[in-house]
Scaffold this motif. Structure first.
Motif, mmCIF file in Angstrom:
data_model
loop_
_atom_site.group_PDB
_atom_site.id
_atom_site.type_symbol
_atom_site.label_atom_id
_atom_site.label_comp_id
_atom_site.label_asym_id
_atom_site.label_seq_id
_atom_site.Cartn_x
_atom_site.Cartn_y
_atom_site.Cartn_z
ATOM 1 N N ALA A 45 1.365 -1.595 8.093
ATOM 2 C CA ALA A 45 2.157 -2.911 9.076
ATOM 3 C C ALA A 45 2.611 -2.420 10.180
ATOM 4 N N CYS A 46 3.373 -1.487 10.281
ATOM 5 C CA CYS A 46 3.704 -0.725 11.729
ATOM 6 C C CYS A 46 3.227 0.361 12.067
ATOM 7 N N GLY A 47 2.671 1.154 11.392
ATOM 8 C CA GLY A 47 1.712 2.267 12.023
ATOM 9 C C GLY A 47 2.759 3.611 11.588
ATOM 10 N N ARG A 48 3.836 3.582 11.191
ATOM 11 C CA ARG A 48 4.789 4.617 11.022
ATOM 12 C C ARG A 48 4.071 5.726 10.042
ATOM 13 N N ARG A 49 4.138 7.089 10.720
ATOM 14 C CA ARG A 49 3.470 8.011 9.940
ATOM 15 C C ARG A 49 4.659 8.778 9.329
ATOM 16 N N VAL A 50 4.251 9.190 8.024
ATOM 17 C CA VAL A 50 5.074 9.858 7.315
ATOM 18 C C VAL A 50 4.357 10.868 6.356
ATOM 19 N N LYS A 51 5.197 12.291 6.148
ATOM 20 C CA LYS A 51 4.425 13.346 5.562
ATOM 21 C C LYS A 51 4.296 12.830 3.957
ATOM 22 N N THR A 52 3.272 13.201 3.507
ATOM 23 C CA THR A 52 3.211 12.685 1.820
ATOM 24 C C THR A 52 4.465 13.105 0.934
ATOM 25 N N GLY A 53 4.703 14.296 1.138
ATOM 26 C CA GLY A 53 5.823 14.782 0.385
ATOM 27 C C GLY A 53 7.173 13.847 0.411
ATOM 28 N N GLN A 54 7.331 13.139 1.590
ATOM 29 C CA GLN A 54 8.355 12.545 1.610
ATOM 30 C C GLN A 54 8.475 10.905 1.252
ATOM 31 N N ILE A 55 6.979 10.496 0.537
ATOM 32 C CA ILE A 55 7.052 9.438 0.169
ATOM 33 C C ILE A 55 7.532 9.385 -1.504
ATOM 34 N N ASP A 56 8.304 8.127 -1.566
ATOM 35 C CA ASP A 56 8.854 7.845 -2.809
ATOM 36 C C ASP A 56 7.986 7.063 -3.823
ATOM 37 N N LEU A 57 7.413 7.578 -4.632
ATOM 38 C CA LEU A 57 6.508 7.171 -5.729
ATOM 39 C C LEU A 57 7.087 6.376 -6.884
ATOM 40 N N SER A 58 8.249 6.072 -6.635
ATOM 41 C CA SER A 58 9.051 5.170 -7.685
ATOM 42 C C SER A 58 8.709 3.576 -7.751
ATOM 43 N N GLU A 59 8.296 3.360 -6.508
ATOM 44 C CA GLU A 59 7.631 2.024 -6.433
ATOM 45 C C GLU A 59 6.135 2.134 -6.008
ATOM 46 N N ILE A 60 5.181 1.419 -6.850
ATOM 47 C CA ILE A 60 3.807 1.426 -6.205
ATOM 48 C C ILE A 60 3.470 -0.012 -6.051
ATOM 49 N N PRO A 61 2.859 -0.183 -4.608
ATOM 50 C CA PRO A 61 2.584 0.877 -3.895
ATOM 51 C C PRO A 61 3.669 1.319 -3.062
ATOM 52 N N GLY A 97 5.945 -2.642 4.912
ATOM 53 C CA GLY A 97 4.547 -2.350 4.895
ATOM 54 C C GLY A 97 4.163 -1.277 3.878
ATOM 55 N N ILE A 98 2.928 -1.448 3.548
ATOM 56 C CA ILE A 98 2.311 -0.636 2.429
ATOM 57 C C ILE A 98 1.991 0.609 3.058
ATOM 58 N N TYR A 99 2.379 1.839 2.423
ATOM 59 C CA TYR A 99 1.795 3.166 2.860
ATOM 60 C C TYR A 99 0.250 3.549 2.380
ATOM 61 N N ARG A 100 -0.656 3.741 3.232
ATOM 62 C CA ARG A 100 -2.002 4.427 2.753
ATOM 63 C C ARG A 100 -2.198 5.672 3.230
ATOM 64 N N PRO A 101 -3.093 6.499 2.796
ATOM 65 C CA PRO A 101 -3.059 7.982 2.976
ATOM 66 C C PRO A 101 -4.001 7.834 4.289
ATOM 67 N N ASP A 102 -3.968 9.159 4.921
ATOM 68 C CA ASP A 102 -4.615 9.056 6.346
ATOM 69 C C ASP A 102 -6.050 9.838 5.947
ATOM 70 N N CYS A 103 -6.484 9.348 5.213
ATOM 71 C CA CYS A 103 -7.926 9.795 4.493
ATOM 72 C C CYS A 103 -8.957 8.564 4.989
ATOM 73 N N VAL A 104 -10.233 9.200 4.949
ATOM 74 C CA VAL A 104 -11.206 8.367 5.347
ATOM 75 C C VAL A 104 -11.585 7.354 3.861
ATOM 76 N N PHE A 105 -11.343 6.133 3.800
ATOM 77 C CA PHE A 105 -12.077 5.462 2.678
ATOM 78 C C PHE A 105 -13.279 5.288 2.786
ATOM 79 N N PHE A 106 -14.261 5.068 1.910
ATOM 80 C CA PHE A 106 -15.687 4.413 2.158
ATOM 81 C C PHE A 106 -15.373 2.910 2.763
ATOM 82 N N GLY A 107 -16.574 3.052 3.530
ATOM 83 C CA GLY A 107 -16.383 1.745 4.474
ATOM 84 C C GLY A 107 -15.762 1.653 5.770
#
Ligand code: OAD
Length: 261
Positions: free
Chosen positions: A143-159, A166-176
């Motif tokens: 949603a807002c583009g905020r970048r965060v280190k993966t280690g700081q992501i709280d996985l108690s709620e998915i996503p 907004g939902i976090y997504r990894p900075d990886c390239v997805f197919f497509g």
């Protein structure tokens, strides 16, 4: 009984090719490496294809396509991304990554082009790593583009969600999705100016990454593959295949090379 002579022959062939690779590295001016999931197998990160590969369990179009993520981020996070975080967090560079870092220290290797998102080349010490498919070290908010280190992501709620909701997504390239333009540009540049390319642990079936050895070959570079299996490059684009594991093979090449230098 029949297997014994063929095993001996294979060992002799491997030793000869390892010596050859060391000689080629000793005489080359500027080597570049292209790596894939296979180099991280000895760090306990599973590959995508083949036995035990991630795509054996998950259809990539259903779990690793950007449309799949946008349609059902909970499903993709639960099935794939949550586990990936744990696996990458625990992984350490192996002799394959360390071998490529040592090649840089010896002044033989400038750039690593990697399809991997695990950050292990940087941890091993390579300083110019082109992350062709992005990386898992960072996430950003859809949603807002905020970048965060993966280690700081709280996985108690998915996503996992950003403070903005907004939902976090990894900075990886997805197919497509497009390859990051800078990564593509720099990879082509590196491939077309090297005189030796090491192609380590990639099935070489995903484009445009698999095109880089072709670019190198067309520009006159020697192409050496390290992989337990043959690939579409074997016997056509690569000058030779050293049929072994990345860690063991690179460690053996390095010890031979250090004798020569
Ligand atoms: P693959 O999983 O397609 O291929 C892994 C390769 O590593 C195979 O050729 C194996 O034979 C080889 N291998 C296995 N163990 C090895 C070892 N110990 N040492 C050396 N090689 C070994 O992985 P990639 O070629 O990296 O993309 O896949 C390319 C892309 O497809 C990935 O970046 C990913 C995937 O879908 C995206 O997610 C966009």
């Amino acid at each position: 009984m029949v297997a014994i002579p063929s095993l001996i022959f294979r060992k002799e062939l491997m030793d000869a090719l390892i010596k050859n690779a060391a000689k080629d590295l000793a005489t080359c001016k500027q080597a570049v490496a292209l790596t894939g999931a296979g180099i991280s197998v000895e760090s306990n990160i599973p590959p995508f294809r083949g036995k035990g590969g991630i795509w054996e369990k998950f259809d990539p179009m259903e779990y690793a396509h950007i449309d799949a993520f946008m349609t059902d981020p909970v499903k993709v996070w639960n099935a794939l991304l949550k586990d990936m975080k744990g696996i990458i967090d625990r992984a350490k560079p192996n002799d394959g990554h360390l071998g490529l870092a040592r090649l840089e220290t010896l002044g033989k290797l400038n750039t690593v082009i990697t399809q991997n998102v695990d950050g292990l080349h940087q941890l091993a010490g390579n300083t110019d790593v082109i992350e062709f498919h992005g990386n898992f070290a960072w996430h950003f908010c859809l949603a807002c583009g905020r970048r965060v280190k993966t280690g700081q992501i709280d996985l108690s709620e998915i996503p996992p969600k950003c403070p903005c909701g907004g939902i976090y997504r990894p900075d990886c390239v997805f197919f497509g999705e497009m390859i990051p333009s800078q990564a593509l540009y720099r990879s082509r540049q590196a491939a077309s100016t090297c005189d030796l390319m090491l192609v380590v642990g990639t099935s070489a079936v995903v484009q445009p990454a698999a095109l880089m050895p072709v670019v190198a070959k067309q520009a006159g570079a020697k192409v050496i593959e390290i992989n337990p299996e043959t690939t579409p490059l074997t016997g056509s684009i690569s000058d030779y295949l050293i049929q072994g594991k990345a860690g063991e093979t690179l460690a053996a090449i390095l010890s031979e090379l250090e004798r020569l230098l």
